[in-house]
Design a protein around this motif. Structure first.
Motif, PDB file in Angstrom:
ATOM      1  N   THR A  64       0.915  -0.531   0.319  1.00  0.00           N
ATOM      2  CA  THR A  64      -0.427  -0.461   0.287  1.00  0.00           C
ATOM      3  C   THR A  64       0.918   0.948   0.149  1.00  0.00           C
ATOM      4  OG1 THR A  64      -1.844  -1.069   1.338  1.00  0.00           O
ATOM      5  CG2 THR A  64      -1.224   1.528   1.388  1.00  0.00           C
ATOM      6  N   GLU A 107      -7.313  -0.946   8.240  1.00  0.00           N
ATOM      7  CA  GLU A 107      -8.498  -0.221   8.399  1.00  0.00           C
ATOM      8  C   GLU A 107      -8.460   1.397   7.781  1.00  0.00           C
ATOM      9  OE1 GLU A 107     -11.603   1.503   7.046  1.00  0.00           O
ATOM     10  OE2 GLU A 107     -12.194  -0.494   7.929  1.00  0.00           O
ATOM     11  N   ARG A 110      -7.056  -0.419   4.008  1.00  0.00           N
ATOM     12  CA  ARG A 110      -7.937   0.182   3.688  1.00  0.00           C
ATOM     13  C   ARG A 110      -8.814   1.059   2.870  1.00  0.00           C
ATOM     14  NH1 ARG A 110      -9.073  -4.017   7.099  1.00  0.00           N
ATOM     15  NH2 ARG A 110     -10.226  -2.712   8.105  1.00  0.00           N
ATOM     16  N   ASN A 113      -6.255   2.132  -0.289  1.00  0.00           N
ATOM     17  CA  ASN A 113      -6.244   1.469  -1.552  1.00  0.00           C
ATOM     18  C   ASN A 113      -7.685   1.701  -2.278  1.00  0.00           C
ATOM     19  OD1 ASN A 113      -4.216  -0.344  -1.783  1.00  0.00           O
ATOM     20  ND2 ASN A 113      -4.349  -0.930   0.447  1.00  0.00           N
ATOM     21  N   ARG A 114      -8.794   1.789  -1.134  1.00  0.00           N
ATOM     22  CA  ARG A 114      -9.812   2.451  -2.310  1.00  0.00           C
ATOM     23  C   ARG A 114      -9.535   3.956  -2.917  1.00  0.00           C
ATOM     24  NH1 ARG A 114     -12.217   0.212   2.998  1.00  0.00           N
ATOM     25  NH2 ARG A 114     -12.292   2.445   3.727  1.00  0.00           N
TER      26      ARG A 114
END
Length: 213
Positions: A64, A107, A110, A113-114
């Protein structure tokens, strides 16, 4: 930390398990994350599957950060993402609650990455800085992402006894088969590599590969 790990892992099954033996198979950062997933006041049940998952989790953090670095370029001196950092500090202040602090970290992984998937860079630099700050506190970012992931790939290939040159040659053969619409041969090469632990990813820019999880 190492002494704590040695004691807890040796007591888990009544056998002595050396740190050196574990580190022959797993990255030191993965071992650190594995230890942090249990509160320091609680016993740790040794599990090789859990160590494998910890290694995957560490890889997700580095992947990431590398992804953001490639999107944004060099790290800036901007502020960190305030909400996640506040929550992270709250968990760490709660008797060093590392399992819940790690939940905040992932979290944020995530969320980043979104944003990248959407092509949304507004506030992304602050999120990258926040993620790096949290992982620095936990000792999880001990190498530049490119170096860490390259070392991970090299170690994985050595375990598979599969030279990278052979992988590239097979990818070239597959690309040639695809160019003449020989899907049977192309799929056969892809499946053969998958059986060896190599996953191919096709994109407009070309075919890349990675080690299977």
């Amino acid at each position: 930390f190492v002494q704590l790990a040695r004691e807890k892992m040796s007591k888990s099954s009544g056998n002595i398990l050396s740190i050196g033996g574990v580190l022959q198979r797993f990255d030191p950062v993965a071992l650190r994350l594995y230890m942090l997933t249990t509160h320091y006041r609680h016993p740790i049940e040794f599990s090789e599957d859990a160590l494998v998952e910890a290694q995957r989790a560490v890889g997700r953090i580095y992947e990431t950060v590398r992804r953001v670095d490639r999107s944004l370029g060099p790290i800036s001196d901007c502020d960190v993402e305030a909400d996640s950092m506040s929550e992270f500090r709250q968990e760490m202040d709660d008797d060093f609650n590392t399992p819940r602090a790690l939940a905040v970290v992932f979290e944020e992984v995530r969320a980043i990455n979104r944003m990248l998937d959407r092509g949304d860079t507004l506030g992304l630099d602050a999120r990258r800085n926040g993620l790096r700050a949290m992982t620095d506190v936990l000792g999880l970012m001990q190498a530049p992402p490119e170096r860490f992931l390259e070392d991970k790939r090299r170690i994985g290939l050595s375990r598979l006894a599969l030279p990278e040159e052979e992988i590239r040659q097979l990818i070239d053969e597959r690309n040639q088969a695809r160019s003449v619409r020989d899907w049977q041969q192309a799929d056969g090469i892809r499946d053969a590599l998958k059986e060896k632990g190599i996953v191919l990813k096709d994109a407009p820019s070309g075919t890349t590969w990675e080690l299977a999880e």
